[in-house]
Design a protein around this motif. Sequence first.
Motif, short mmCIF file in Angstrom:
data_model
loop_
_atom_site.label_atom_id
_atom_site.label_comp_id
_atom_site.label_asym_id
_atom_site.label_seq_id
_atom_site.Cartn_x
_atom_site.Cartn_y
_atom_site.Cartn_z
N SER A 127 0.84 -0.87 0.08
CA SER A 127 0.05 0.08 0.11
C SER A 127 0.98 1.25 0.03
O SER A 127 2.03 1.09 0.03
CB SER A 127 -0.91 -0.05 1.37
N ASP A 128 0.24 2.24 -0.06
CA ASP A 128 1.06 3.53 -0.03
C ASP A 128 1.85 3.55 1.59
O ASP A 128 1.06 3.12 2.49
CB ASP A 128 0.34 4.83 -0.34
N CYS A 129 2.99 3.89 1.75
CA CYS A 129 3.83 3.87 2.93
C CYS A 129 4.41 4.78 2.98
O CYS A 129 4.88 5.69 2.24
CB CYS A 129 4.81 2.71 2.62
N ASP A 130 4.85 5.06 4.48
CA ASP A 130 5.57 5.96 4.88
C ASP A 130 6.67 5.63 5.69
O ASP A 130 6.25 4.96 6.85
CB ASP A 130 4.83 7.34 5.70
N LEU A 131 7.78 5.75 5.36
CA LEU A 131 8.84 4.94 6.30
C LEU A 131 9.78 6.09 6.55
O LEU A 131 10.03 7.00 6.06
CB LEU A 131 9.81 3.99 5.19
N ILE A 132 10.56 5.65 7.75
CA ILE A 132 11.77 6.27 8.48
C ILE A 132 13.14 5.93 7.93
O ILE A 132 13.10 4.62 8.34
CB ILE A 132 11.31 6.73 9.86
N LEU A 133 13.78 6.59 7.61
CA LEU A 133 15.13 6.35 7.16
C LEU A 133 16.12 6.19 8.48
O LEU A 133 16.30 7.33 9.16
CB LEU A 133 15.44 7.06 6.17
N LEU A 134 16.59 5.06 8.56
CA LEU A 134 17.81 5.23 9.50
C LEU A 134 19.07 4.97 8.89
O LEU A 134 19.41 3.58 8.89
CB LEU A 134 17.51 3.95 10.78
N PRO A 135 20.17 5.70 8.62
CA PRO A 135 21.24 5.33 8.28
C PRO A 135 21.91 4.42 9.07
O PRO A 135 22.19 5.06 10.12
CB PRO A 135 21.98 6.73 8.01
N PHE A 136 22.44 3.27 8.73
CA PHE A 136 22.82 2.53 9.74
C PHE A 136 24.27 2.83 10.30
O PHE A 136 24.48 2.80 11.66
CB PHE A 136 22.96 1.10 9.13
N ARG A 137 25.24 3.32 9.62
CA ARG A 137 26.51 3.68 10.13
C ARG A 137 26.32 4.95 11.03
O ARG A 137 26.88 4.68 12.28
CB ARG A 137 27.28 4.55 9.02
N LYS A 138 25.57 5.86 10.78
CA LYS A 138 25.01 7.07 11.76
C LYS A 138 24.45 6.51 12.97
O LYS A 138 24.77 6.72 14.27
CB LYS A 138 24.29 7.92 10.99
N LEU A 139 23.43 5.38 12.78
CA LEU A 139 22.58 4.98 13.92
C LEU A 139 23.93 4.32 14.90
O LEU A 139 23.80 4.43 16.14
CB LEU A 139 21.80 3.98 13.49
N ALA A 140 24.72 3.46 14.21
CA ALA A 140 25.60 2.76 15.03
C ALA A 140 26.31 3.63 15.84
O ALA A 140 26.80 3.38 17.18
CB ALA A 140 26.51 1.63 14.36
N SER A 141 27.08 4.55 15.19
CA SER A 141 27.86 5.42 15.96
C SER A 141 27.07 6.18 16.91
O SER A 141 27.53 6.72 18.19
CB SER A 141 28.52 6.47 15.20
N LEU A 142 25.80 6.86 16.72
CA LEU A 142 24.97 7.27 17.69
C LEU A 142 25.06 6.36 19.04
O LEU A 142 24.78 6.77 20.09
CB LEU A 142 23.38 7.70 17.31
N GLY A 143 24.68 5.08 18.42
CA GLY A 143 24.61 4.14 19.88
C GLY A 143 25.43 4.11 20.77
O GLY A 143 25.20 3.78 21.81
N ARG A 144 26.85 4.51 20.37
CA ARG A 144 27.86 4.54 21.39
C ARG A 144 27.76 5.80 22.42
O ARG A 144 28.17 5.63 23.65
CB ARG A 144 28.97 4.97 20.61
N THR A 145 27.13 6.72 22.10
CA THR A 145 26.77 7.74 22.96
C THR A 145 25.18 7.62 23.66
O THR A 145 25.14 7.93 24.75
CB THR A 145 26.91 9.31 22.36
#
Lengths: 296, 296
Positions: A127-145
């Motif tokens: 169906s028509d969708c709305d997705l949120i993008l999570l750039p993985f590299r950015k996410l992983a580095s954010l996870g550290r803080t």
Amino acid sequence: MQSTHIADFRPGMAAAQPTGHEAGRQRQGRLWSNLKEVCDLLHIPSFNIAQTDELLFQHVQFKTGQRIHTIGQPFDMLYVVNSGFLKTVLIDEFGNEQVLSFPMKGDMMGVDGIHTRHYASEAVALSDCDLILLPFRKLASLGRTHVELENMMYGVMSRELVREQAMIGMLGALSAEARVARFLVSLADRFAQMGYSSKLFNLRMTRHEIGSYLGLTLETVSRTLSAFNEVGLISVDQRTIGIKDPDALKNLRRLPPSRARGRQNGAAARARAAEAAETAAAAPAPHTAPPLLAAV
Amino acid sequence: MQSTHIADFRPGMAAAQPTGHEAGRQRQGRLWSNLKEVCDLLHIPSFNIAQTDELLFQHVQFKTGQRIHTIGQPFDMLYVVNSGFLKTVLIDEFGNEQVLSFPMKGDMMGVDGIHTRHYASEAVALSDCDLILLPFRKLASLGRTHVELENMMYGVMSRELVREQAMIGMLGALSAEARVARFLVSLADRFAQMGYSSKLFNLRMTRHEIGSYLGLTLETVSRTLSAFNEVGLISVDQRTIGIKDPDALKNLRRLPPSRARGRQNGAAARARAAEAAETAAAAPAPHTAPPLLAAV
DNA sequence: CGGGTACTTGACTCTCATCAAAGCGCGTGG
DNA sequence: CCACGCGCTTTGATGAGAGTCAAGTACCCG
């Protein structure tokens, strides 16, 4: 696609339906969500997420039939479904689709790409969708803080793993009827969790896709739905499903043979179907019993 | 039935077998491994792991039949198999076991416990085992300073997810014979990766466990192995399996009907079996074809 | 309207589960 | 050391569940 005959209760659904884009704000003509909103969407406890409004994740829209990612494509993004319905599929060596999941609001997609840095499955919008993008590299580095973020990642991946384990158990051990019954129940539960009605909903996928997902043919799916309808467990009208007896569906292992449920009123048949389930549930369950299906 | 003819190369197997505890050092009368050793075991590239010899992970030994963790038990540990063979199982509501995986050297266990903080499956040693303990909390906090470790975690979890997806695809779309064939091939590959022989090995699990894993009964597994043996694809003697024609096994979809392979020499039968696989592989594979199995 | 896709239903087939009965192998205890 | 017993495996006979093939119907969209 299947529009007219359910138009009558579309309004009701629309009312029950959260407005879709309730999460996210406009900015530069696009929708963005902050970390807390993403966590909430994923049902991950996000106690003390700091002021993360400068930490925004972009939304993207896809129209029915569009592919979000394909097999073998370089991996860089995870996706969280904000609204809409999708399917993820594997393509075997002969080009046949094997449906793996039907992601909907709150589900994460793309995790299978982390390992080889290439997506292992294909995601398509039903169906028509709305997705949120999570750039993985950015996410992983954010996870550290942001410890919560890291917990979110581990939690979501583990949850996905458990879900697939349950799927394997189901494919390995349940009859066609039990699979379809559980599929309907799990759909109902997910709709309920999303704030839709769990008693009456629209399938967004074809019988073929359901069959692929459950390891059955489309004919078997169709027949099984008809049989459930006949004994009053559900009502079926094309893609509109009404759940009449969720408990019986949840516990169902095998319907009474069809010749035994010929001309009779639905209530009696439903009662016997439920009874069959109860009987099975009450069985002694020896640890050494054969793996497949108790007798009726 | 077919007992004697492989006894001759039993000795060779013992020779091919690595010594088991090659990773790890003694300390306080116990084995410990550092981060690099764990990464190597998991086949995760660990380029610049710093001097982490102060970062040691303890080993634990389990004897055949012992349970490593049970369903519902509070989660706190991940496990990496250093040597030995195990199974992980789900127990359904009737007490029946559903085998989910057969972890062996280099596999991680326990990941399914992260989400709910309770293990979702049960792990049992099929042989004497040596496992490395990874306390999850400690690991996660270490991941924040050691990026490689964090990558390892994500990579391993994603790999596990992909493996389960492949399992679902297999259960949903392949015939009994194809499942058994692929099971054998995947075992052979894993043995090869571990430095064992991929041509001749011992099954560590019963037919019942294989059947549960593949969604089949033990009789079907037994019959299928016998059929493969009969056409010369493999040799079977109890738990000892010799792989004769790995390529045919890899591509096999369906054996020719049994009446067509009555009295004849094995070579001809094997040729036809392989041919059946090739034919299927060469098929045009329309994207709209039904999900199950090409014709022979 | 008309063409196409999705769905339903029926008849038939076949794979695989079930039930049953023997072998085989291995460990235990006499 | 051998006999016994028990669990694992093999093999056969049988049948039920689900796949396949084939119409036919309903629905959607241009």
